[in-house]
Scaffold this motif. Structure first.
Motif, PDB file in Angstrom:
ATOM      1  N   ALA A 182       0.831  -1.210   0.000  1.00 34.10           N
ATOM      2  CA  ALA A 182       0.000   0.000   0.000  1.00 34.10           C
ATOM      3  C   ALA A 182       0.863   1.257   0.000  1.00 34.10           C
ATOM      4  O   ALA A 182       0.569   2.238  -0.690  1.00 34.10           O
ATOM      5  N   ILE A 183       1.954   1.217   0.757  1.00 35.58           N
ATOM      6  CA  ILE A 183       2.840   2.384   0.842  1.00 35.58           C
ATOM      7  C   ILE A 183       3.596   2.579  -0.470  1.00 35.58           C
ATOM      8  O   ILE A 183       3.662   3.698  -0.998  1.00 35.58           O
ATOM      9  N   SER A 184       4.150   1.509  -1.009  1.00 35.90           N
ATOM     10  CA  SER A 184       4.929   1.614  -2.254  1.00 35.90           C
ATOM     11  C   SER A 184       4.083   2.111  -3.413  1.00 35.90           C
ATOM     12  O   SER A 184       4.581   2.826  -4.299  1.00 35.90           O
ATOM     13  N   GLN A 227      17.776   4.430   0.613  1.00 33.05           N
ATOM     14  CA  GLN A 227      17.204   5.769   0.805  1.00 33.05           C
ATOM     15  C   GLN A 227      16.662   6.331  -0.504  1.00 33.05           C
ATOM     16  O   GLN A 227      15.564   6.906  -0.533  1.00 33.05           O
ATOM     17  N   ARG A 228      17.392   6.170  -1.587  1.00 31.12           N
ATOM     18  CA  ARG A 228      16.924   6.703  -2.876  1.00 31.12           C
ATOM     19  C   ARG A 228      15.640   5.999  -3.316  1.00 31.12           C
ATOM     20  O   ARG A 228      14.714   6.636  -3.820  1.00 31.12           O
ATOM     21  N   GLU A 229      15.587   4.684  -3.102  1.00 29.85           N
ATOM     22  CA  GLU A 229      14.384   3.934  -3.479  1.00 29.85           C
ATOM     23  C   GLU A 229      13.203   4.298  -2.588  1.00 29.85           C
ATOM     24  O   GLU A 229      12.106   4.572  -3.077  1.00 29.85           O
ATOM     25  N   ALA A 230      13.420   4.300  -1.277  1.00 27.34           N
ATOM     26  CA  ALA A 230      12.324   4.550  -0.333  1.00 27.34           C
ATOM     27  C   ALA A 230      11.780   5.970  -0.440  1.00 27.34           C
ATOM     28  O   ALA A 230      10.591   6.205  -0.221  1.00 27.34           O
ATOM     29  N   GLU A 265      -4.347   1.007   2.655  1.00 26.28           N
ATOM     30  CA  GLU A 265      -4.499   2.143   1.739  1.00 26.28           C
ATOM     31  C   GLU A 265      -5.434   3.208   2.299  1.00 26.28           C
ATOM     32  O   GLU A 265      -5.264   4.388   2.034  1.00 26.28           O
ATOM     33  N   LYS A 266      -6.414   2.780   3.109  1.00 29.27           N
ATOM     34  CA  LYS A 266      -7.326   3.759   3.731  1.00 29.27           C
ATOM     35  C   LYS A 266      -6.538   4.713   4.630  1.00 29.27           C
ATOM     36  O   LYS A 266      -6.779   5.919   4.627  1.00 29.27           O
TER      37      LYS A 266
END
Length: 600
Positions: free
Chosen positions: A274-276, A489-492, A579-580
């Motif tokens: 959900a975060i990604s 870090q760059r990906e996140a 996601e909510k």
């Protein structure tokens, strides 16, 4: 107007008068040694139950487990406080070693008890759990049984525990010692100041870009100077852990943290999924913030920087009253408990040298009190941290009617209670803003928490999972650790960062905590899980507090999936649930973007 003055340093004399040289503490540790010896003898004489009549012996050993554990944890918690308040306290360091050794002996005997219980024949086991003296412990006893079945023999596990004192845990204690010795000199408001790591970290929210940069560069240089020591420490902790996993036949490094947090892999995957899938709004926020600060890309040291000219400073007394006022609007129990904590000196907040970095809340199970540690420097972020730690303490308070054996909640639900309390304060601050500028600053402070949980914590999780996979093949060099950290870090941060923090792996205490593996994703779990609880609290008002406390009392007696189903009616193995919560955070971003558009 603040009318009350609360102490800014905590009271530890209520436990053992005289600090780390306390005669009372010496007697307590001697008593603990006697209790551990007696407990070890009792568990050695304990035989696997063969009929329901053995329930009395099991119940007696459960009481002895509680008594011995509480005695040890009381001492360990207070000694930890001594070291946190003064990293140069050599006597406390010696006591910590003594306490750890006693803890290992207790753990060995405790595992013996668990493993003998685990061998109980199924029919006998069910009869035992039907006994009135044991039925309240059905969940925790079943958990012990499952864990023991997945581990090595009693003798092998006892050996691992004994060797971990000076091996595994010893490396974690070395890290604390190394960090405690680090000091950096930073020019703040025209004056050179010698700062501890915790004090220097607080400068990440300083309004002056030069101060932020100097603090970041000085700290980065300090980590780089000792990087080989930190790399050796991290590799040794991970190596010990991986060797234990290999001997147990465990391939997945997430097995232990998932087991510890009583959650399924599907739940973790759904949360990160959900975060990604929703990073883009937060990347837009970071890009907008960079423009507001006159930069093309946001560098690491600017992530927590204020975006308005005037940043309100809140002294400790004002911060305390703000928290109490808004806790009171949620419910009387939370407000009265927190007021008592402020008044009775449960909080160490003074900004001074030689304190360890970060913040925590620790419980004293015998005294049924908590102590909160932080370094308060007057930012709204500090107020939120204080509310966060009070949330932890309230969780322990809510569990007081519950048997100590049923209070052992995991980190992910622990972070739910703390983040819920933090959210009450952060949301109130935004709503009470007097001007658009003040609202922007407070809204941004709220969004920073979403960035921390969705991006910073995600970077830690990505780094740690990848580091462990490489560590399986051998030692990971400091250069490679820097590379892994920058990549994560760059990906996140979805490409929104300019300069990264390559030595973050060295600077973050959480990577070196040996008691809890993967000390990262539970924070994000707690943040998003608490959003659902907060939404219900807004709907029901003060009437919700009783339901909230009932949820807290269940946090140690069921998996998180069952907890969510029982109290929220939600399936948290599905991405839709998470996601909510993410969408609620995106609303804050959209409001920030709209406000900054108006500002031009």
């Amino acid at each position: 107007m603040t009318t009350k003055t609360y102490p800014v340093t905590w009271d530890l004399d209520t436990f053992f008068e005289g600090g780390s040289s306390s005669d009372e503490l010496r007697r307590h540790l001697d008593e603990a040694a006697g209790l551990v010896q007696d407990y070890s003898a009792q568990t050695a004489g304990f035989r696997t139950p063969e009929s329901k009549t053995d329930a009395a012996q099991v119940a007696e050993l459960i009481d002895k487990t509680k008594e011995t554990s509480n005695h040890l944890r009381e001492a360990g918690a207070v000694i930890g406080c001594f070291l946190a308040q003064d990293t140069t306290d050599k006597q406390a360091l010696l006591l910590q070693g003594e306490s750890s050794a006693l803890g290992a002996k207790f753990q060995t005997a405790f595992m013996s008890f668990q493993q003998k219980l685990a061998k109980t024949e199924e029919t006998v086991w069910n009869e035992l759990l039907s006994d009135d003296r044991l039925k309240d412990f059905a969940f925790i006893l079943g958990e012990w049984r499952e864990k023991s079945a997945a581990r090595l023999s009693e003798a092998e596990e006892a050996l691992i525990t004994a060797l971990s004192v000076d091996g595994y845990h010893g490396w974690g204690e070395l890290y604390d010692l190394l960090v405690g010795e680090i000091e950096v000199t930073v020019t703040v408001d025209g004056e050179e100041r010698k700062l501890s790591v915790g004090q220097a970290n607080n400068l990440s929210s300083h309004p002056d870009a030069d101060v932020r940069r100097e603090s970041f560069e000085k700290l980065e240089a300090a980590w780089a100077e000792k990087e080989e020591f930190f790399a050796k420490t991290l590799n040794s902790i991970a190596g010990f852990r991986l060797q234990v996993y290999e001997k147990r036949g465990w391939d997945n490094v997430l097995r232990e943290p998932l087991e510890y947090n009583r959650m399924k892999q599907e739940t973790l995957d759904a949360m990160w999924g959900a975060i990604s899938a929703n990073k883009e709004p937060f990347a837009r926020y970071l890009d907008r913030k960079a423009r507001l600060l006159g930069k093309e890309k946001l560098d690491w040291q600017d992530v927590d920087a204020p975006v308005t000219e005037s940043v309100k400073t809140i002294d400790y007394q004002e911060g305390a009253e703000f928290i109490l006022d808004h806790f009171g609007k949620f419910g009387p129990e939370l407000e009265s408990f927190s007021r008592m904590a402020f008044e009775n000196g449960w909080i160490e907040a003074e900004d001074r040298p030689n304190k360890r970095p970060g913040g925590f809340c620790t419980g004293m199970p015998q005294s049924e009190e908590s102590r909160i540690f932080m370094t308060y420097s007057g930012s709204m972020s500090n107020v939120a941290t204080l509310a966060h730690e009070l949330g932890h303490a309230f969780h322990s308070y809510a569990l007081r009617p519950v048997h100590p054996l049923n209070r052992m909640y995991a980190m992910n639900v622990a972070e739910t209670a703390s983040t819920f309390a933090e959210m009450i304060v952060a949301d109130a601050a935004v709503k009470e803003a007097q001007t658009d500028e003040e609202k922007l600053a407070l809204l941004e402070d709220k969004i920073q928490r979403s960035v921390a949980f969705f991006m910073n914590i995600h970077a830690r999780f990505l780094f740690e999972t990848r580091f462990y996979e490489e560590r399986k093949k051998g030692i990971v060099s400091s250069d490679r650790l820097n590379e892994l950290m920058e990549e994560a870090q760059r990906e996140a941060f979805a490409g929104a960062l300019g300069e990264t923090h390559p030595h973050f792996w060295a600077s973050k205490l959480h990577f070196y905590i040996t008691g809890v593996p993967f000390y990262n994703f539970p924070y994000t779990f707690g943040y998003l899980f608490s959003l659902s609880i907060y939404a219900k609290a807004l709907e029901e008002g003060e009437a919700f507090e009783e339901k909230y406390m009932a949820l807290l009392r269940d946090t140690a007696v069921m998996p998180v999936e069952e907890l969510a189903e029982k109290h929220l009616g939600e399936d948290i193995t599905k991405q839709e649930f998470w996601e909510k919560g993410v969408r609620l955070c995106i609303r804050d971003v959209e409001e920030f973007l709209a406000l900054t558009d108006q500002e031009g």
